[in-house]
Scaffold this motif. Structure first.
Motif, mmCIF file in Angstrom:
data_model
loop_
_atom_site.group_PDB
_atom_site.id
_atom_site.type_symbol
_atom_site.label_atom_id
_atom_site.label_comp_id
_atom_site.label_asym_id
_atom_site.label_seq_id
_atom_site.Cartn_x
_atom_site.Cartn_y
_atom_site.Cartn_z
ATOM 1 N N ARG A 58 16.184 -7.242 -7.261
ATOM 2 C CA ARG A 58 16.268 -8.288 -6.233
ATOM 3 C C ARG A 58 15.296 -8.029 -5.089
ATOM 4 O O ARG A 58 15.163 -8.841 -4.186
ATOM 5 N N ARG A 59 14.603 -6.905 -5.162
ATOM 6 C CA ARG A 59 13.671 -6.520 -4.102
ATOM 7 C C ARG A 59 12.568 -5.679 -4.735
ATOM 8 O O ARG A 59 12.827 -4.891 -5.640
ATOM 9 N N SER A 60 11.338 -5.871 -4.268
ATOM 10 C CA SER A 60 10.215 -5.051 -4.711
ATOM 11 C C SER A 60 9.592 -4.370 -3.506
ATOM 12 O O SER A 60 9.452 -4.983 -2.450
ATOM 13 N N ILE A 61 9.231 -3.114 -3.703
ATOM 14 C CA ILE A 61 8.539 -2.352 -2.662
ATOM 15 C C ILE A 61 7.277 -1.775 -3.295
ATOM 16 O O ILE A 61 7.357 -1.046 -4.280
ATOM 17 N N GLU A 62 6.132 -2.115 -2.735
ATOM 18 C CA GLU A 62 4.874 -1.561 -3.236
ATOM 19 C C GLU A 62 4.612 -0.227 -2.545
ATOM 20 O O GLU A 62 4.664 -0.126 -1.324
ATOM 21 N N ILE A 63 4.333 0.777 -3.360
ATOM 22 C CA ILE A 63 4.004 2.110 -2.855
ATOM 23 C C ILE A 63 2.603 2.444 -3.355
ATOM 24 O O ILE A 63 2.373 2.521 -4.565
ATOM 25 N N ARG A 64 1.679 2.607 -2.415
ATOM 26 C CA ARG A 64 0.303 2.917 -2.780
ATOM 27 C C ARG A 64 0.110 4.428 -2.864
ATOM 28 O O ARG A 64 0.613 5.168 -2.027
ATOM 29 N N MET A 65 -0.637 4.850 -3.879
ATOM 30 C CA MET A 65 -0.935 6.264 -4.102
ATOM 31 C C MET A 65 -2.443 6.442 -3.988
ATOM 32 O O MET A 65 -3.206 5.655 -4.560
ATOM 33 N N THR A 66 -2.868 7.476 -3.248
ATOM 34 C CA THR A 66 -4.294 7.690 -3.051
ATOM 35 C C THR A 66 -4.658 9.149 -3.308
ATOM 36 O O THR A 66 -3.787 10.021 -3.359
ATOM 37 N N ASP A 67 -5.954 9.386 -3.442
ATOM 38 C CA ASP A 67 -6.436 10.728 -3.735
ATOM 39 C C ASP A 67 -6.400 11.663 -2.528
ATOM 40 O O ASP A 67 -6.726 12.839 -2.648
ATOM 41 N N ASP A 68 -5.976 11.155 -1.357
ATOM 42 C CA ASP A 68 -5.723 12.063 -0.229
ATOM 43 C C ASP A 68 -4.310 12.644 -0.328
ATOM 44 O O ASP A 68 -3.828 13.274 0.596
ATOM 45 N N MET A 69 -3.680 12.427 -1.498
ATOM 46 C CA MET A 69 -2.365 12.973 -1.845
ATOM 47 C C MET A 69 -1.272 12.450 -0.910
ATOM 48 O O MET A 69 -0.416 13.187 -0.432
ATOM 49 N N ARG A 70 -1.299 11.134 -0.708
ATOM 50 C CA ARG A 70 -0.312 10.477 0.133
ATOM 51 C C ARG A 70 0.228 9.232 -0.545
ATOM 52 O O ARG A 70 -0.444 8.586 -1.338
ATOM 53 N N PHE A 71 1.483 8.917 -0.202
ATOM 54 C CA PHE A 71 2.120 7.658 -0.569
ATOM 55 C C PHE A 71 2.176 6.798 0.688
ATOM 56 O O PHE A 71 2.449 7.305 1.780
ATOM 57 N N THR A 72 1.959 5.499 0.536
ATOM 58 C CA THR A 72 2.123 4.568 1.646
ATOM 59 C C THR A 72 2.924 3.388 1.143
ATOM 60 O O THR A 72 2.474 2.717 0.197
ATOM 61 N N PRO A 73 4.118 3.147 1.688
ATOM 62 C CA PRO A 73 4.781 3.935 2.732
ATOM 63 C C PRO A 73 5.322 5.252 2.166
ATOM 64 O O PRO A 73 5.505 5.383 0.960
ATOM 65 N N SER A 74 5.582 6.171 3.069
ATOM 66 C CA SER A 74 6.124 7.464 2.650
ATOM 67 C C SER A 74 7.631 7.547 2.903
ATOM 68 O O SER A 74 8.237 8.570 2.619
ATOM 69 N N HIS A 75 8.196 6.484 3.433
ATOM 70 C CA HIS A 75 9.655 6.434 3.643
ATOM 71 C C HIS A 75 10.142 5.037 3.295
ATOM 72 O O HIS A 75 9.524 4.038 3.662
ATOM 73 N N ILE A 76 11.283 4.992 2.602
ATOM 74 C CA ILE A 76 11.902 3.728 2.202
ATOM 75 C C ILE A 76 13.370 3.769 2.588
ATOM 76 O O ILE A 76 14.046 4.779 2.379
#
Length: 171
Positions: A58-76
């Motif tokens: 019922r809900r989608s959250i996009e989490i981006r992953m990058t080569d700087d070894m981070r998730f965005t967002p990093s909190h849900i």
């Protein structure tokens, strides 16, 4: 997941204690596609919830992953009972993954991955995502608490590729 594969993965988790890990290691990593599920969803209760079918989200959250070894967002933040599609988008040039779990389980799994970087595993609480691709984890957060998500590819977890999930109790 078939019973033999499940048993193999269970043994693999215990293998370091028994000195069996070199005999049970199987491929993990670059051979994974876009994170799409390979078969029917296995619904096994975990401390952080249970798998759900994509049509239930019922809900989608996009989490981006990058080569700087981070998730965005990093909190849900989610509510107990929410069924959420976590859409992991790999904006990097190397393989990344997202795995949900408790801090202790993720740390233990990351340590195992360092010892066996070619280990293969597919569980409904993880998605392996090739560069430029996306993968989904559809999860029913049916237990309140604080959990984490991480990339357990060797070196990524240690570089800080982690995030947090707070499952708030029903009001």
């Amino acid at each position: 997941m078939n019973p033999i594969r499940r048993r193999t993965l269970s043994l693999l988790a215990l293998a370091p204690l028994a000195g069996l890990a070199p005999h049970l290691a199987i491929a993990h990593g670059e051979n994974h596609g876009s994170g799409a599920a390979a078969g029917p969803v296995v619904k096994e209760q975990k401390p952080w919830g249970i798998a759900a079918d994509a049509k239930e989200a019922r809900r989608s959250i996009e989490i981006r992953m990058t080569d700087d070894m981070r998730f965005t967002p990093s909190h849900i933040d989610v509510r107990e009972g929410d069924i959420v599609r976590l859409r992991a988008v790999n904006n990097g040039k190397v393989m990344h993954e997202i795995v949900i779990g408790t801090p202790e389980e993720l740390k233990a799994h990351a340590d195992l991955m360092k010892k066996h970087p070619d280990m293969e595993h597919e569980e409904p609480y993880m998605a392996h995502v090739s560069p430029g691709q996306r993968g989904d984890v559809v999860w029913h957060f049916n237990r309140p608490g604080d959990f984490e998500f991480a990339c357990l590819i060797p070196g990524h977890f240690e570089a800080g590729m982690r995030g947090t999930i707070r499952v708030k109790p029903r009001a």
